[in-house]
Design a protein around this motif. Sequence first.
Motif, PDB file in Angstrom:
ATOM      1  N   LEU A 278      33.843  50.386  38.289  1.00  0.00           N
ATOM      2  CA  LEU A 278      33.638  51.468  38.773  1.00  0.00           C
ATOM      3  C   LEU A 278      34.248  52.688  39.088  1.00  0.00           C
ATOM      4  O   LEU A 278      33.666  53.907  38.924  1.00  0.00           O
ATOM      5  CB  LEU A 278      32.065  50.992  39.294  1.00  0.00           C
ATOM      6  CG  LEU A 278      30.470  50.195  38.052  1.00  0.00           C
ATOM      7  CD1 LEU A 278      29.857  50.069  38.784  1.00  0.00           C
ATOM      8  CD2 LEU A 278      30.566  51.666  37.653  1.00  0.00           C
ATOM      9  N   PHE A 279      34.568  51.644  40.066  1.00  0.00           N
ATOM     10  CA  PHE A 279      35.825  53.158  40.990  1.00  0.00           C
ATOM     11  C   PHE A 279      36.724  53.450  40.141  1.00  0.00           C
ATOM     12  O   PHE A 279      36.807  54.996  40.557  1.00  0.00           O
ATOM     13  CB  PHE A 279      36.106  52.211  42.277  1.00  0.00           C
ATOM     14  CG  PHE A 279      35.108  51.930  43.719  1.00  0.00           C
ATOM     15  CD1 PHE A 279      34.985  52.990  44.137  1.00  0.00           C
ATOM     16  CD2 PHE A 279      35.733  50.977  43.775  1.00  0.00           C
ATOM     17  CE1 PHE A 279      34.012  52.740  45.004  1.00  0.00           C
ATOM     18  CE2 PHE A 279      34.781  50.799  45.721  1.00  0.00           C
ATOM     19  CZ  PHE A 279      33.975  51.789  46.496  1.00  0.00           C
ATOM     20  N   ALA A 280      37.249  52.906  39.141  1.00  0.00           N
ATOM     21  CA  ALA A 280      38.406  53.753  38.672  1.00  0.00           C
ATOM     22  C   ALA A 280      37.904  54.381  37.504  1.00  0.00           C
ATOM     23  O   ALA A 280      38.021  55.767  36.683  1.00  0.00           O
ATOM     24  CB  ALA A 280      38.882  52.738  37.810  1.00  0.00           C
ATOM     25  N   GLY A 281      35.799  54.555  37.118  1.00  0.00           N
ATOM     26  CA  GLY A 281      35.328  55.475  36.880  1.00  0.00           C
ATOM     27  C   GLY A 281      35.087  54.974  35.330  1.00  0.00           C
ATOM     28  O   GLY A 281      35.199  55.269  33.695  1.00  0.00           O
TER      29      GLY A 281
ATOM     30  N   LYS B 139      46.855  55.369  40.694  1.00  0.00           N
ATOM     31  CA  LYS B 139      45.541  54.473  40.864  1.00  0.00           C
ATOM     32  C   LYS B 139      43.962  53.728  40.371  1.00  0.00           C
ATOM     33  O   LYS B 139      44.153  52.956  40.280  1.00  0.00           O
ATOM     34  CB  LYS B 139      44.865  55.553  42.551  1.00  0.00           C
ATOM     35  CG  LYS B 139      43.862  55.138  43.015  1.00  0.00           C
ATOM     36  CD  LYS B 139      42.925  55.957  44.275  1.00  0.00           C
ATOM     37  CE  LYS B 139      41.898  54.616  45.371  1.00  0.00           C
ATOM     38  NZ  LYS B 139      41.339  55.926  45.975  1.00  0.00           N
ATOM     39  N   ASN B 140      43.581  54.678  39.450  1.00  0.00           N
ATOM     40  CA  ASN B 140      42.335  54.571  39.181  1.00  0.00           C
ATOM     41  C   ASN B 140      43.051  52.934  37.794  1.00  0.00           C
ATOM     42  O   ASN B 140      42.306  52.477  37.277  1.00  0.00           O
ATOM     43  CB  ASN B 140      41.998  55.659  37.924  1.00  0.00           C
ATOM     44  CG  ASN B 140      41.440  56.529  38.084  1.00  0.00           C
ATOM     45  OD1 ASN B 140      40.760  55.708  39.820  1.00  0.00           O
ATOM     46  ND2 ASN B 140      41.067  57.279  38.316  1.00  0.00           N
ATOM     47  N   ILE B 141      44.253  53.265  36.958  1.00  0.00           N
ATOM     48  CA  ILE B 141      44.348  52.268  36.145  1.00  0.00           C
ATOM     49  C   ILE B 141      44.850  50.750  36.443  1.00  0.00           C
ATOM     50  O   ILE B 141      44.405  49.767  36.386  1.00  0.00           O
ATOM     51  CB  ILE B 141      45.754  52.783  35.798  1.00  0.00           C
ATOM     52  CG1 ILE B 141      46.195  53.683  34.792  1.00  0.00           C
ATOM     53  CG2 ILE B 141      47.026  51.739  35.195  1.00  0.00           C
ATOM     54  CD1 ILE B 141      46.948  54.201  34.216  1.00  0.00           C
ATOM     55  N   LEU B 142      45.478  51.150  38.199  1.00  0.00           N
ATOM     56  CA  LEU B 142      45.789  49.679  38.729  1.00  0.00           C
ATOM     57  C   LEU B 142      44.124  48.999  39.099  1.00  0.00           C
ATOM     58  O   LEU B 142      44.205  47.892  39.102  1.00  0.00           O
ATOM     59  CB  LEU B 142      46.394  50.627  40.406  1.00  0.00           C
ATOM     60  CG  LEU B 142      46.381  49.115  41.392  1.00  0.00           C
ATOM     61  CD1 LEU B 142      47.469  48.071  40.565  1.00  0.00           C
ATOM     62  CD2 LEU B 142      46.965  49.485  42.928  1.00  0.00           C
ATOM     63  N   LEU B 143      43.094  50.096  40.039  1.00  0.00           N
ATOM     64  CA  LEU B 143      42.003  49.031  39.859  1.00  0.00           C
ATOM     65  C   LEU B 143      41.381  48.474  38.981  1.00  0.00           C
ATOM     66  O   LEU B 143      40.687  48.153  39.095  1.00  0.00           O
ATOM     67  CB  LEU B 143      40.854  50.757  40.594  1.00  0.00           C
ATOM     68  CG  LEU B 143      40.982  51.149  42.453  1.00  0.00           C
ATOM     69  CD1 LEU B 143      40.093  52.382  42.202  1.00  0.00           C
ATOM     70  CD2 LEU B 143      41.018  50.343  42.725  1.00  0.00           C
TER      71      LEU B 143
END
Length: 298
Positions: free
Chosen positions: A117-120, A2-6
């Motif tokens: 930012l959501f992805a850290g 999910k983070n990579i997609l974001l």
Amino acid sequence: MKNILLIIVGSIVIALSISFLGMPNNIADGGLIGIALLLYHAYSFSPAIVNFLGFIIIVLISLRYLSKSVLLKSSLTVVLLSFFTFLTEPYGQALADPLIGAIFYGFFMGIGFALILFAGSSIGGGSTIALVLNKKFGWNVVLFTFISDVVVVLSGIFIIGVLNTLYTIIGLFIGKLTTDYIIGGVDSKKAFNIISPKSSEIAKRVTEELASSATYIKGSGVYSNSEHSILYIIVKNYNVVKLRKIVSEVDSDAFVVVNNVKDVSGGTFFVDKDDKHQGDTETMIEHNEEIKASETTT
């Protein structure tokens, strides 16, 4: 995953903002992206290449001071951002009104930055240097990032002129508002402090009808010198009206204070409607407004 997609989506949005709005409309920015755009406006250097090479230098400086995980995420973001920017650089066209370009540049940059930012992750640049200086000399991260962004933006006066620099500031302001709204609004919540002799009935209806937990906090009135329970409830924004209705139906004279909540972590704040156990949470809540030092003023 999910983070990579974001990160991918955020990088694409930012890259398109740079190529289709920033470059053709003489708009700049703060941080490393701002430097890349100013060098493009002055010497036609590729923002993608300048951003990538600039970040490589920053990474080499930061290796001794920052964790590998932080640098890896930022590196992935910058590589993708530079790649997508490089692909789209030739296709931007100037708008009839540069101010419109600045407004939408800030808007889409704010969206892309919020996703990252959501992805850290981050888009590197000034904030990374600020973290290094904080580790080495104890400098304030937010203050240094802000000052460096201001210096980059104001230096645009000598390259893109006063008017376009003012347009840039407008775009950055809109970008910050957009980022703050997305980060604070996607999963925003409100905290209710309720004082009522019928607090137990209110708590029961809240857990049954809103799938939210509740906490009793012991308190005493200064004037009456009598003890009572303060009901502390956190609900998602779309349940605010429902909670107000419940309180009004149970006790129209209840004393209610409502606060915005930026961040909630730990504890049991929301319960399954099918869960038979609907007890109270004994967790103390901390209301944190996180200040994120970023590479741009967005």
